[in-house]
Write a protein that holds these residues in place. Structure first.
Motif, PDB file in Angstrom:
ATOM      1  N   LYS A 121      27.636  17.388  16.014  1.00 42.47           N
ATOM      2  CA  LYS A 121      28.618  18.388  15.564  1.00 42.47           C
ATOM      3  C   LYS A 121      29.969  18.057  16.263  1.00 42.47           C
ATOM      4  O   LYS A 121      31.088  18.276  15.512  1.00 42.47           O
ATOM      5  N   GLN A 122      29.849  18.067  17.525  1.00 43.52           N
ATOM      6  CA  GLN A 122      31.015  17.691  18.473  1.00 43.52           C
ATOM      7  C   GLN A 122      31.707  16.476  18.023  1.00 43.52           C
ATOM      8  O   GLN A 122      32.874  16.520  17.946  1.00 43.52           O
ATOM      9  N   GLU A 123      31.034  15.501  17.812  1.00 42.58           N
ATOM     10  CA  GLU A 123      31.755  14.365  17.591  1.00 42.58           C
ATOM     11  C   GLU A 123      32.309  14.395  16.126  1.00 42.58           C
ATOM     12  O   GLU A 123      33.479  13.724  15.884  1.00 42.58           O
ATOM     13  N   LYS A 124      31.749  15.014  15.320  1.00 43.04           N
ATOM     14  CA  LYS A 124      32.477  15.360  13.743  1.00 43.04           C
ATOM     15  C   LYS A 124      33.678  15.968  13.995  1.00 43.04           C
ATOM     16  O   LYS A 124      34.772  15.633  13.293  1.00 43.04           O
ATOM     17  N   LEU A 125      33.646  16.947  14.620  1.00 46.05           N
ATOM     18  CA  LEU A 125      34.873  17.947  14.768  1.00 46.05           C
ATOM     19  C   LEU A 125      36.036  17.287  15.420  1.00 46.05           C
ATOM     20  O   LEU A 125      37.202  17.438  15.133  1.00 46.05           O
ATOM     21  N   PHE A 126      35.538  16.586  16.272  1.00 46.55           N
ATOM     22  CA  PHE A 126      36.824  15.776  17.046  1.00 46.55           C
ATOM     23  C   PHE A 126      37.326  14.903  16.219  1.00 46.55           C
ATOM     24  O   PHE A 126      38.641  14.447  16.323  1.00 46.55           O
ATOM     25  N   LEU A 127      36.646  13.953  15.522  1.00 47.34           N
ATOM     26  CA  LEU A 127      37.076  13.009  14.343  1.00 47.34           C
ATOM     27  C   LEU A 127      37.912  13.682  13.398  1.00 47.34           C
ATOM     28  O   LEU A 127      39.090  13.040  13.177  1.00 47.34           O
ATOM     29  N   ASN A 128      37.511  14.799  12.981  1.00 46.82           N
ATOM     30  CA  ASN A 128      38.126  15.356  12.020  1.00 46.82           C
ATOM     31  C   ASN A 128      39.666  15.962  12.590  1.00 46.82           C
ATOM     32  O   ASN A 128      40.621  15.981  12.047  1.00 46.82           O
ATOM     33  N   LYS A 135      26.540   8.970  10.122  1.00 46.23           N
ATOM     34  CA  LYS A 135      27.280   9.245   8.819  1.00 46.23           C
ATOM     35  C   LYS A 135      28.741   9.561   9.102  1.00 46.23           C
ATOM     36  O   LYS A 135      29.630   9.111   8.605  1.00 46.23           O
ATOM     37  N   HIS A 136      28.834  10.500  10.106  1.00 48.27           N
ATOM     38  CA  HIS A 136      30.426  11.027  10.458  1.00 48.27           C
ATOM     39  C   HIS A 136      31.298   9.899  10.770  1.00 48.27           C
ATOM     40  O   HIS A 136      32.380  10.053  10.795  1.00 48.27           O
ATOM     41  N   PHE A 137      30.684   9.136  11.481  1.00 49.27           N
ATOM     42  CA  PHE A 137      31.597   7.862  12.083  1.00 49.27           C
ATOM     43  C   PHE A 137      31.810   6.922  10.989  1.00 49.27           C
ATOM     44  O   PHE A 137      33.094   6.478  10.715  1.00 49.27           O
ATOM     45  N   ILE A 138      30.919   6.752   9.884  1.00 52.38           N
ATOM     46  CA  ILE A 138      31.077   5.781   8.724  1.00 52.38           C
ATOM     47  C   ILE A 138      32.439   6.506   7.902  1.00 52.38           C
ATOM     48  O   ILE A 138      33.095   6.205   7.220  1.00 52.38           O
ATOM     49  N   ASN A 139      32.167   7.806   7.578  1.00 51.12           N
ATOM     50  CA  ASN A 139      33.169   8.804   6.972  1.00 51.12           C
ATOM     51  C   ASN A 139      34.562   8.678   7.370  1.00 51.12           C
ATOM     52  O   ASN A 139      35.331   8.324   6.573  1.00 51.12           O
ATOM     53  N   ALA A 140      34.636   8.646   8.734  1.00 51.89           N
ATOM     54  CA  ALA A 140      36.065   8.513   9.413  1.00 51.89           C
ATOM     55  C   ALA A 140      36.407   7.364   9.219  1.00 51.89           C
ATOM     56  O   ALA A 140      37.725   6.987   8.855  1.00 51.89           O
ATOM     57  N   ILE A 141      35.806   6.156   9.307  1.00 50.61           N
ATOM     58  CA  ILE A 141      36.101   4.575   8.966  1.00 50.61           C
ATOM     59  C   ILE A 141      36.726   4.419   7.615  1.00 50.61           C
ATOM     60  O   ILE A 141      37.813   4.065   7.471  1.00 50.61           O
ATOM     61  N   ASN A 142      35.894   5.234   6.609  1.00 53.02           N
ATOM     62  CA  ASN A 142      36.269   5.084   5.170  1.00 53.02           C
ATOM     63  C   ASN A 142      37.783   5.773   4.995  1.00 53.02           C
ATOM     64  O   ASN A 142      38.162   5.504   4.086  1.00 53.02           O
ATOM     65  N   LYS A 143      37.986   6.799   5.801  1.00 55.94           N
ATOM     66  CA  LYS A 143      39.270   7.362   5.870  1.00 55.94           C
ATOM     67  C   LYS A 143      40.282   6.709   6.550  1.00 55.94           C
ATOM     68  O   LYS A 143      41.531   7.281   6.351  1.00 55.94           O
TER      69      LYS A 143
END
Length: 348
Positions: A104-111, A131-139
């Motif tokens: 959760k913390q990783e995802k929030l910081f990436l956003n 998943k949240h790392f892959i989503n960030a890469i795709n963005k």
């Protein structure tokens, strides 16, 4: 208000030349010109408009770093190296997040990074295949992973998503055990914290490989402590003390050598063993893995397995900045060779 044109006029150069300095494009620039521009920026007290920079380029000159916990001295040393290189070599600032190894913390910081226009991030000791790392890469985020190698399945299928940079943890565990055996230890154990982390597992595998090669049994060689919070990054020394008590109470024959998963755990073990009347290294030799600055500040000073931390940090920053500048770089895995630093906690 001072703007970039004022700096260019004061330094006697073009606006584009000042822009090159602000954006870290100084490889081909004469030292005299760079010095003159830097002096003009200082004299005029010029502060680049970060919002304008983001609107123009799509990102700001900042890098994000996700670490499990800054309480772990090894992570703190890594961040210090990265920050120095990013600032001095490229003029980039660093934003740091303690994630406690929580998705959760990783995802929030990436956003947050994406919303601030930060497009480059170094992810420390976490699986990049989440998943949240892959989503960030795709963005459009550019990433480098430290101490979290790609899974064996992805590696075999050649699906390496991003750069992965790490010390060779297998060799680190093996090197530590080999040294204890070479110094005459016959009954060695590996002290660690419970948790399924790639670097931890590889250190244990290297340790066990050393025992096998020496013709020794690998049974009951791993002593594990349980962390109260996450993976214990803020409790390492205390867990080391608990493990020392466990070693004393639950073993009819004490080990004569201990490999600790990291230096803070080793320090906790040595502190408690000494309090219990065990002499280090006369009775038990102890070796850690990290080679942090604290190792020489207590007695006996800690023998440790070191990594070329500055070299690894430089490679991470260099490749990350290159990708942010548009260079097409194939993702690779880099393993750096560990080395032994001899001190007083192992008998000779």
């Amino acid at each position: 208000m001072v703007d970039i044109r004022d700096v260019a006029k004061h330094a006697g150069v073009s606006v584009s030349t000042v822009s090159n300095v602000l954006n870290g494009r100084i490889d081909q620039m004469r030292k005299e010109t760079l010095k003159r521009i830097e002096e003009s920026i200082k004299v005029l007290k010029y502060h680049p408009n970060k919002l304008a920079q983001q609107l123009k380029t799509g990102h700001v000159k900042m890098l994000g770093i996700l670490v499990p916990s800054i309480m772990n001295p090894n992570f703190a040393a890594l961040v210090n190296n990265i920050e120095s290189i990013a600032k001095e070599k490229y003029g980039y600032q660093v934003l740091l997040a303690n994630t406690s190894r929580q998705d959760k913390q990783e995802k929030l910081f990436l956003n947050d990074l994406l919303s601030f226009g930060v497009k480059g991030v170094i992810v420390v000791s976490s699986s990049i295949e989440k998943k949240h790392f892959i989503n960030a890469i795709n963005k459009g985020m550019v990433m480098v992973n430290y101490d979290g190698l790609t899974s064996e399945e992805a590696h075999n299928n050649k699906k390496i998503l991003i750069d992965s940079i790490s010390m060779d943890n297998f060799q680190a565990g093996k090197l530590a055990a080999d040294f204890l055996l070479q110094q005459g230890c016959k009954n060695i154990v590996f002290a660690t914290i419970k948790g399924n982390i790639t670097s931890r597992n590889n250190k244990i595998l290297g340790f066990l490989d050393s025992l096998k090669n020496a013709g020794l049994s690998t049974k009951n060689r791993i002593i594990e402590g349980t962390a109260q919070f996450a993976y214990g990054d803020s409790e390492l020394a205390e867990i080391g003390k608990l493990l020392a008590n466990e070693i004393i109470k639950n073993n009819k024959t004490l080990p004569d050598g201990i490999v600790a998963i990291n230096d803070m755990l080793a320090i906790g073990i040595i502190s408690e063993l000494t309090r219990l009347g065990v002499k280090i290294p006369q009775d038990i030799s102890v070796i850690g893995i990290d080679n942090m600055f604290l190792d020489t500040l207590f007695s006996p000073s800690l023998t440790s397995i070191a990594s070329p931390l500055s070299d690894m940090a430089t490679l991470m920053v260099d490749r990350l900045i290159a990708m942010l500048n548009g260079d097409k770089i194939e993702p690779r895995e880099f393993l750096f060779k560990p080395y032994l630093v001899k001190r007083e906690s192992v008998r000779y």
